[in-house]
Design a protein around this motif. Structure first.
Motif, PDB file in Angstrom:
ATOM      1  N   SER A 287       0.814  -1.213   0.000  1.00 47.78           N
ATOM      2  CA  SER A 287       0.000   0.000   0.000  1.00 47.78           C
ATOM      3  C   SER A 287       0.848   1.264   0.000  1.00 47.78           C
ATOM      4  O   SER A 287       0.445   2.278  -0.538  1.00 47.78           O
ATOM      5  CB  SER A 287      -0.960  -0.008   1.185  1.00 47.78           C
ATOM      6  OG  SER A 287      -0.235  -0.014   2.393  1.00 47.78           O
ATOM      7  N   GLY A 288       2.038   1.247   0.599  1.00 48.21           N
ATOM      8  CA  GLY A 288       2.922   2.412   0.576  1.00 48.21           C
ATOM      9  C   GLY A 288       3.328   2.760  -0.841  1.00 48.21           C
ATOM     10  O   GLY A 288       3.408   3.927  -1.214  1.00 48.21           O
TER      11      GLY A 288
ATOM     12  N   ASN B  66       1.558   2.030  -3.494  1.00 49.16           N
ATOM     13  CA  ASN B  66       0.355   2.549  -4.150  1.00 49.16           C
ATOM     14  C   ASN B  66       0.191   4.027  -3.858  1.00 49.16           C
ATOM     15  O   ASN B  66      -0.145   4.800  -4.746  1.00 49.16           O
ATOM     16  CB  ASN B  66      -0.899   1.795  -3.674  1.00 49.16           C
ATOM     17  CG  ASN B  66      -0.890   0.344  -4.099  1.00 49.16           C
ATOM     18  OD1 ASN B  66      -0.191  -0.027  -5.029  1.00 49.16           O
ATOM     19  ND2 ASN B  66      -1.656  -0.457  -3.414  1.00 49.16           N
ATOM     20  N   TYR B  67       0.423   4.413  -2.614  1.00 45.94           N
ATOM     21  CA  TYR B  67       0.314   5.820  -2.238  1.00 45.94           C
ATOM     22  C   TYR B  67       1.311   6.649  -3.036  1.00 45.94           C
ATOM     23  O   TYR B  67       0.989   7.735  -3.504  1.00 45.94           O
ATOM     24  CB  TYR B  67       0.533   5.988  -0.738  1.00 45.94           C
ATOM     25  CG  TYR B  67       0.398   7.412  -0.274  1.00 45.94           C
ATOM     26  CD1 TYR B  67      -0.853   8.023  -0.224  1.00 45.94           C
ATOM     27  CD2 TYR B  67       1.509   8.160   0.069  1.00 45.94           C
ATOM     28  CE1 TYR B  67      -0.991   9.340   0.177  1.00 45.94           C
ATOM     29  CE2 TYR B  67       1.381   9.481   0.468  1.00 45.94           C
ATOM     30  CZ  TYR B  67       0.139  10.055   0.527  1.00 45.94           C
ATOM     31  OH  TYR B  67       0.005  11.360   0.910  1.00 45.94           O
ATOM     32  N   SER B  68       2.512   6.126  -3.209  1.00 47.18           N
ATOM     33  CA  SER B  68       3.532   6.813  -3.987  1.00 47.18           C
ATOM     34  C   SER B  68       3.099   6.982  -5.438  1.00 47.18           C
ATOM     35  O   SER B  68       3.329   8.033  -6.046  1.00 47.18           O
ATOM     36  CB  SER B  68       4.846   6.025  -3.911  1.00 47.18           C
ATOM     37  OG  SER B  68       5.826   6.618  -4.715  1.00 47.18           O
TER      38      SER B  68
ATOM     39  N   VAL C 240       0.025   7.213  -6.502  1.00 46.22           N
ATOM     40  CA  VAL C 240      -1.028   8.230  -6.499  1.00 46.22           C
ATOM     41  C   VAL C 240      -0.402   9.618  -6.366  1.00 46.22           C
ATOM     42  O   VAL C 240      -0.808  10.557  -7.067  1.00 46.22           O
ATOM     43  CB  VAL C 240      -2.054   7.964  -5.377  1.00 46.22           C
ATOM     44  CG1 VAL C 240      -3.006   9.142  -5.208  1.00 46.22           C
ATOM     45  CG2 VAL C 240      -2.826   6.687  -5.668  1.00 46.22           C
ATOM     46  N   GLN C 241       0.584   9.761  -5.502  1.00 43.24           N
ATOM     47  CA  GLN C 241       1.267  11.053  -5.345  1.00 43.24           C
ATOM     48  C   GLN C 241       1.914  11.497  -6.652  1.00 43.24           C
ATOM     49  O   GLN C 241       1.802  12.651  -7.041  1.00 43.24           O
ATOM     50  CB  GLN C 241       2.338  10.975  -4.265  1.00 43.24           C
ATOM     51  CG  GLN C 241       1.814  11.099  -2.856  1.00 43.24           C
ATOM     52  CD  GLN C 241       2.955  11.142  -1.865  1.00 43.24           C
ATOM     53  OE1 GLN C 241       3.868  10.320  -1.909  1.00 43.24           O
ATOM     54  NE2 GLN C 241       2.896  12.113  -0.976  1.00 43.24           N
TER      55      GLN C 241
ATOM     56  N   LEU D 122      -8.819   9.398  -2.334  1.00 42.61           N
ATOM     57  CA  LEU D 122      -9.265   8.103  -1.830  1.00 42.61           C
ATOM     58  C   LEU D 122     -10.786   8.078  -1.731  1.00 42.61           C
ATOM     59  O   LEU D 122     -11.387   8.962  -1.129  1.00 42.61           O
ATOM     60  CB  LEU D 122      -8.648   7.843  -0.453  1.00 42.61           C
ATOM     61  CG  LEU D 122      -8.929   6.483   0.174  1.00 42.61           C
ATOM     62  CD1 LEU D 122      -8.329   5.363  -0.669  1.00 42.61           C
ATOM     63  CD2 LEU D 122      -8.356   6.444   1.590  1.00 42.61           C
TER      64      LEU D 122
ATOM     65  N   LYS E  62     -11.622   2.398   1.169  1.00 43.32           N
ATOM     66  CA  LYS E  62     -10.464   1.630   1.626  1.00 43.32           C
ATOM     67  C   LYS E  62     -10.972   0.471   2.471  1.00 43.32           C
ATOM     68  O   LYS E  62     -11.841   0.650   3.322  1.00 43.32           O
ATOM     69  CB  LYS E  62      -9.519   2.505   2.430  1.00 43.32           C
ATOM     70  CG  LYS E  62      -8.249   1.808   2.815  1.00 43.32           C
ATOM     71  CD  LYS E  62      -7.259   2.744   3.454  1.00 43.32           C
ATOM     72  CE  LYS E  62      -5.979   1.980   3.720  1.00 43.32           C
ATOM     73  NZ  LYS E  62      -4.908   2.836   4.146  1.00 43.32           N
TER      74      LYS E  62
ATOM     75  N   SER F  82      -7.800  -0.424  -2.024  1.00 44.93           N
ATOM     76  CA  SER F  82      -8.048   1.023  -1.922  1.00 44.93           C
ATOM     77  C   SER F  82      -8.488   1.491  -3.300  1.00 44.93           C
ATOM     78  O   SER F  82      -7.881   1.135  -4.306  1.00 44.93           O
ATOM     79  CB  SER F  82      -6.778   1.778  -1.530  1.00 44.93           C
ATOM     80  OG  SER F  82      -6.344   1.388  -0.255  1.00 44.93           O
TER      81      SER F  82
ATOM     82  N   TYR G 280      -9.323   4.854  -5.693  1.00 44.40           N
ATOM     83  CA  TYR G 280      -9.139   6.290  -5.877  1.00 44.40           C
ATOM     84  C   TYR G 280      -9.994   6.747  -7.052  1.00 44.40           C
ATOM     85  O   TYR G 280     -10.174   6.023  -8.018  1.00 44.40           O
ATOM     86  CB  TYR G 280      -7.668   6.616  -6.165  1.00 44.40           C
ATOM     87  CG  TYR G 280      -6.787   6.428  -4.957  1.00 44.40           C
ATOM     88  CD1 TYR G 280      -6.446   7.505  -4.147  1.00 44.40           C
ATOM     89  CD2 TYR G 280      -6.310   5.176  -4.615  1.00 44.40           C
ATOM     90  CE1 TYR G 280      -5.650   7.335  -3.034  1.00 44.40           C
ATOM     91  CE2 TYR G 280      -5.507   4.990  -3.506  1.00 44.40           C
ATOM     92  CZ  TYR G 280      -5.180   6.069  -2.720  1.00 44.40           C
ATOM     93  OH  TYR G 280      -4.396   5.904  -1.613  1.00 44.40           O
TER      94      TYR G 280
END
Length: 161
Positions: free
Chosen positions: A23-24, A26-28, A30-31, A48, A51, A56, A58
């Motif tokens: 998930s980390g 994935n967040y990257s 998205v960023q 988001l 979740k 998750s 988006y």
């Protein structure tokens, strides 16, 4: 408009490649996608939606925070912006539901104008357009740039956790 479509396609490919990542990561992804959307003056950012333990999701939402347009102090500028939007997409001022402030860094002002349209496929029938204003106080004028599609398709991206 081509740049925005390219960035969304690039993001979709990145999501496909990173779908089973942590998930980390994935967040990257998205960023990075939001950074590209911002740099291309897109009126949307990925946010988001849902979740769970397994995934998750988006979705694209209008960028910025709700506020008042900088053009409010100039009836002429406000009229010119509305005219440009009506020429581009056919939206009238009465269809405007909100204005969102993305950034105000003189001489450039980035706002997102959100309209309600019965033809929209987006959530809540909303369509967002980026309005970029570049002020030239010494020359006495303001350039108006519009970014975004008049009838975009909704997009969602789901990551496995």
């Amino acid at each position: 408009m081509k740049i925005i479509k390219y960035n969304i396609v690039t993001f979709a490919m990145a999501v496909t490649l990173a779908g089973c990542s942590a998930s980390g990561t994935n967040y990257s992804v998205v960023q990075k996608a939001n950074f590209k959307l911002e740099k291309s003056n897109s009126p949307y950012r990925l946010t988001l939606k849902n979740k769970s333990e397994d995934y998750s999701t988006y979705t694209l939402k209008p960028a910025g925070k709700i506020g008042d347009t900088i053009a409010e102090s100039s009836p002429t500028l406000l009229r010119d912006i509305n005219k440009e939007i009506q020429l581009k997409c056919g939206f009238r001022h009465k269809e405007l539901t909100e204005i969102r402030i993305v950034s105000y860094e003189q001489p450039e002002f980035h706002e997102v104008w959100v309209y309600k349209s019965k033809q929209s496929l987006m959530p809540k029938n909303q369509i967002a357009l980026s309005v970029i204003l570049i002020a030239y106080p010494d020359a006495g004028g303001t350039d108006i740039y519009l970014y975004g599609e008049c009838n975009p398709e909704p997009k969602e991206f789901t990551f496995q956790v």
